[in-house]
Design an enzyme around this catalytic site. Structure first.
Site, PDB file in Angstrom:
ATOM      1  N   GLY A  17      36.412  40.241  49.376  1.00 21.08           N
ATOM      2  CA  GLY A  17      35.270  39.448  50.316  1.00 21.08           C
ATOM      3  C   GLY A  17      34.863  38.228  48.993  1.00 21.08           C
ATOM      4  N   ALA A  18      34.758  36.823  49.086  1.00 21.03           N
ATOM      5  CA  ALA A  18      33.799  35.724  47.965  1.00 21.03           C
ATOM      6  C   ALA A  18      33.083  37.267  48.177  1.00 21.03           C
ATOM      7  CB  ALA A  18      34.131  34.917  48.836  1.00 21.03           C
TER       8      ALA A  18
ATOM      9  N   ASP B  70      35.716  31.398  51.049  1.00 25.47           N
ATOM     10  CA  ASP B  70      36.071  31.536  49.500  1.00 25.47           C
ATOM     11  C   ASP B  70      36.185  30.531  48.406  1.00 25.47           C
ATOM     12  OD1 ASP B  70      37.757  34.586  49.512  1.00 25.47           O
ATOM     13  OD2 ASP B  70      38.269  33.376  51.558  1.00 25.47           O
TER      14      ASP B  70
ATOM     15  N   ASN C 111      39.916  29.486  53.043  1.00 28.23           N
ATOM     16  CA  ASN C 111      39.528  30.870  53.391  1.00 28.23           C
ATOM     17  C   ASN C 111      40.987  31.574  53.679  1.00 28.23           C
ATOM     18  OD1 ASN C 111      37.521  32.292  54.409  1.00 28.23           O
ATOM     19  ND2 ASN C 111      38.131  31.729  56.718  1.00 28.23           N
ATOM     20  N   LYS C 112      40.645  32.935  54.109  1.00 28.91           N
ATOM     21  CA  LYS C 112      42.162  33.361  55.058  1.00 28.91           C
ATOM     22  C   LYS C 112      42.555  32.464  55.363  1.00 28.91           C
ATOM     23  CE  LYS C 112      44.611  37.326  54.567  1.00 28.91           C
ATOM     24  NZ  LYS C 112      44.591  37.797  53.487  1.00 28.91           N
TER      25      LYS C 112
END
Length: 421
Positions: free
Chosen positions: A45-46, A236, A246-247
């Site tokens: 997680g960022a 992210d 992002n993911k």
């Protein structure tokens, strides 16, 4: 419960690779252990990566103890290089590392090794505290996008497990739930490592928020069928023009939301914004091991031996598909470039952010809907004028001319009068 803590020089994290089967804490005692935890997603997680990177650098400055100030800085810088290479896409990791190193360098060598090392520890703890406050602020600001009884779709895991507080997107969901809006959450399973199924569902269950899982490939179809009211995700990395990494799997959700007129909202702290990168095409995207795709969590093979796999960990969502980016400093809307630059300017942007919050997404969409009738309204006076020309005996020519000289509203009045007659 915190996902990451500083305990007398050790970094204690919740091992996210064994959830939801068991809740297990790991003590990371050196730089190599921190780097391994980051690479293997024990901590992820960022924002949490930013905290882990900051604490990892501080830990290298503290352990083993040294009386040489220069040695303390050299060890911290070496740790920073190792940790930054562990995950290249999440900008928070490098940001946290740079910030702690800058704090150490800013203290004169004459202040001594202990003072420099303690200053770096204090900075790492400050980063964690600030992230906790940021999570709460973002949750409150994002509330404007949640409607009562809404079905909210989210991707990956963005709760307390990946931050220093209640979370980013999942923190906003939690706040909406606690505000009594009666929302229901649809969480994607998030292949290939199933962060949604393993982590988000676990957090939602802990919080008592009604939820259901959906396979990644089915989520865009749910949006297209009108079964989703809002899509909210974390990030992210957010670059200068508002593109978001992002993911992997986020981009198709944004496409579906845009095509269906469903708000797509990104919730992330300003530490995730990287103004040095112009657009999403320049973001380094992490490619992970093929085994994550060809097996289930590395334990059960689901593909024939020797099968090659493409496994990008992230994708990039263009700014054009994003409704709003919510940070702790305000809500940014298109054009995102100027809005993000203003946010990074610091407290002075708060007034502007309050102004932006006065125009929630629901209202702009309503205004767009009002513009279509407005076009019809422009056509209506023409029809009225044509009708008047078709009935010259009923309208005196001298009275028609001034009516045409005025705006659409005045031309409309005779028509209403005609209906009354």
């Amino acid at each position: 419960m915190r996902s990451i803590e500083w305990r007398d020089g050790d970094i204690v994290v919740i091992d996210q690779t064994v959830l939801p089967g068991r809740l297990e804490y790991r003590s990371l005692v050196n730089t190599e252990a921190v780097a391994e935890a980051i690479r293997t997603l024990r901590v992820r997680g960022a924002p949490a990566l930013g905290i882990a990177g900051a604490m990892g650098v501080a830990q290298a400055a503290v352990h083993p103890p040294s009386s040489n100030a220069k040695t303390v800085l050299e060890r911290a810088e070496q740790a920073g290089r190792l940790l930054a290479a562990a995950r290249p896409t999440a900008v928070n990791l490098a940001w946290g590392i740079r910030r702690v190193l800058a704090k150490g360098r800013a203290i004169p060598l004459t202040a001594g090794a202990i003072r420099i090392a303690q200053g770096m520890v204090d900075e790492a703890l400050a980063i964690q505290a600030e992230d906790e406050e940021a999570c709460s602020a973002m949750a409150k600001l994002a509330l404007e996008f949640f409607e009562p009884k809404a079905v909210v779709l989210t991707h990956c895991n963005t709760g307390f497990l990946c931050t220093g507080g209640i979370g980013t997107a999942l923190g906003a969901i939690r706040h909406a739930h606690e505000a009594g809006l009666g929302i229901v959450v649809v969480a994607t399973e998030t292949r290939p490592l199933l962060q949604g199924a393993r982590l988000t569902a676990w957090e939602l269950a802990q919080l008592g928020i009604p939820h259901a899982l959906v396979v990644d490939g089915a989520a865009p179809g749910l949006i297209a069928r009108g079964e989703v009211s809002l899509v909210v995700v974390g990030a992210d990395r957010i670059v200068a023009n508002g593109d978001v990494a992002n993911k992997v799997g986020t981009y198709p959700l944004a496409l579906a939301a845009s095509a269906s007129g469903v708000p797509f909202v990104v919730v992330a702290p300003t530490s995730t914004v990287d103004p040095a990168v112009a657009d999403g095409g320049k973001i380094p995207l992490e490619e992970r091991a093929a085994s994550e795709v060809t097996s289930i969590l590395g334990t059960h093979s689901i593909a024939p031996a020797g099968t090659q796999a493409i496994n990008p960990a992230f994708d990039v969502t263009p700014a054009s598909l994003i409704t709003a980016i919510v940070t702790e400093r305000g809500v940014a809307r298109a054009p995102f470039g100027p809005a993000l630059r203003a946010m990074l300017g610091g407290p002075a942007v708060r007034a502007a952010s309050r102004g932006a919050r006065g125009k929630p997404k629901v209202k702009p969409r309503a205004k767009v809907a009002e513009k279509k009738p407005a076009r019809s309204a422009k056509a209506a006076p023409k029809k009225t004028a044509a009708a008047k020309r078709a009935r010259p005996k009923r309208v005196q020519p001298k009275r028609v001319q001034p009516k045409r000289a005025h705006g659409a509203k005045r031309t409309a009045r005779p028509a209403r009068g005609a209906r009354r007659r």
